[in-house]
Design an enzyme around this catalytic site. Structure first.
Site, mmCIF file in Angstrom:
data_model
loop_
_atom_site.group_PDB
_atom_site.id
_atom_site.type_symbol
_atom_site.label_atom_id
_atom_site.label_comp_id
_atom_site.label_asym_id
_atom_site.label_seq_id
_atom_site.Cartn_x
_atom_site.Cartn_y
_atom_site.Cartn_z
ATOM 1 N N SER A 14 -54.628 -26.496 -53.409
ATOM 2 C CA SER A 14 -54.027 -27.716 -52.863
ATOM 3 C C SER A 14 -53.242 -28.413 -53.961
ATOM 4 C CB SER A 14 -55.125 -28.650 -52.341
ATOM 5 O OG SER A 14 -54.618 -29.950 -52.091
ATOM 6 N N TYR A 23 -62.636 -33.218 -55.339
ATOM 7 C CA TYR A 23 -61.813 -32.277 -54.568
ATOM 8 C C TYR A 23 -60.752 -31.649 -55.466
ATOM 9 C CZ TYR A 23 -58.740 -30.454 -50.904
ATOM 10 O OH TYR A 23 -57.967 -29.627 -50.105
#
Length: 314
Positions: free
Chosen positions: A161, A187
């Site tokens: 990501s 994350y």
């Protein structure tokens, strides 16, 4: 980081998985897609099945997986899809999946993930996002190494990501035992780990004919955002301002994964990070695009591999 020219393809942010795989024949190939019962995982699996591959959906919710497999079979005419239970945060579940796998594996798409979850720990005390997004996929892929090597020319796809630009892997406190927990830093760290895994796996396995690459799929509304409220999404969009990426459809979001998994344009290419179907340029921490230099650092990649082996051996 590689010194060679960035890989470019005819495909763009608007390309779909169906367009990327058009004309490719995967008859006889076997593929595994983790998190294949929803979002871009489903569209990745649909594209691979449409090209003739036998696709296994490795999912936590097997009922949802079966429904997805039936839908894929109906839309592609390929009814050879399989569903297997897999909870990446549960070592026993990963071990059970590995014990059931037989024969070669041509394509592994490490797609499943959890994003910005509240502070949660596995029974081992591992931070959930790192445990799911990295450690679970690490154990799965290493456990499938023999099957990948047996396939000859296998591809492993590590779905990362742009959030990796938020944080390197903080080796001194990976599991937030000392520092305050921040869901986005956690994350981001796990997504950096996804890129570093591709770097080191390629270094170790390229002689086995296994290509490993990482990617940013784009901004796609899926169940991945289930822990993120609308207010938080609005805050993030405002924070990004003009740099906020345009939303993609799930089919567009799956395109880069499918490209890395199947395209002859990437023959012999590994250890790289792609976005919008092309290799990403360098990006600075805090940016919205590109790849952070720390995510391609060979020493960090090797260190993460060693830490992962040690963590999973306890």
């Amino acid at each position: 980081m590689t010194d060679t020219a960035p890989i470019s393809t005819p495909f763009t942010a608007d390309s779909t998985a169906e367009e990327v795989i058009d004309g490719i024949d995967l008859t006889g190939a076997r593929a595994v897609v983790t998190g294949g019962s929803s979002g871009i995982g489903t569209e990745t699996a649909r594209a691979l099945a449409g090209a003739g591959a036998e696709v296994t959906l490795a999912v936590r919710d097997t009922a949802a997986g079966r429904a997805t497999a039936e839908d894929i079979g109906a839309s592609t005419g390929n009814t050879r899809g399989r569903v297997a239970p897999l909870d990446l945060a549960d070592r026993k579940s990963v071990a059970a999946f590995l014990s059931e796998w037989e024969g070669p594996l041509h394509i592994l798409v490490n797609n499943a993930g959890v994003m910005a979850s509240p502070e949660t720990r596995t029974p081992e005390g591992w931070e959930l996002q790192f445990a799911t997004n990295h450690l679970g996929h690490f154990a799965l892929t290493v456990g499938l190494h023999r099957a990948l090597a047996a396939a000859g020319g296998a591809r492993v796809v590590s779905v990362s990501s742009s959030a990796h630009l938020r944080s390197p892997v903080v080796f001194e406190d990976i599991h937030f035992r000392e520092r305050p927990y921040d869901p986005w830093q956690a994350y981001g760290q796990s997504k950096t780990a996804n890129v570093l895994f591709a770097v080191e796996a390629w270094r170790r396995w390229q002689s086995d004919g296994i290509a490993v690459n990482a990617l940013m799929p784009g901004a796609i509304p899926t169940r991945l955002q289930r822990h993120v409220g609308e207010g938080e999404l609005e805050r993030l969009r405002a924070e990004a301002g003009a740099e906020a990426p345009a939303l993609k459809t799930p089919g567009q979001g799956a395109a880069t994964s499918v490209l890395l998994a199947t395209s002859s344009l990437l023959e012999g290419v590994g250890g790289r990070y792609f976005e919008d179907c092309n290799e990403a340029p360098p990006g600075e921490p805090g940016a919205r695009r590109g790849v952070a230099p720390y995510a391609l650092e060979p020493e960090a990649a090797e260190r993460l591999w060693e830490v992962s082996v040690e963590t999973l051996s306890v």
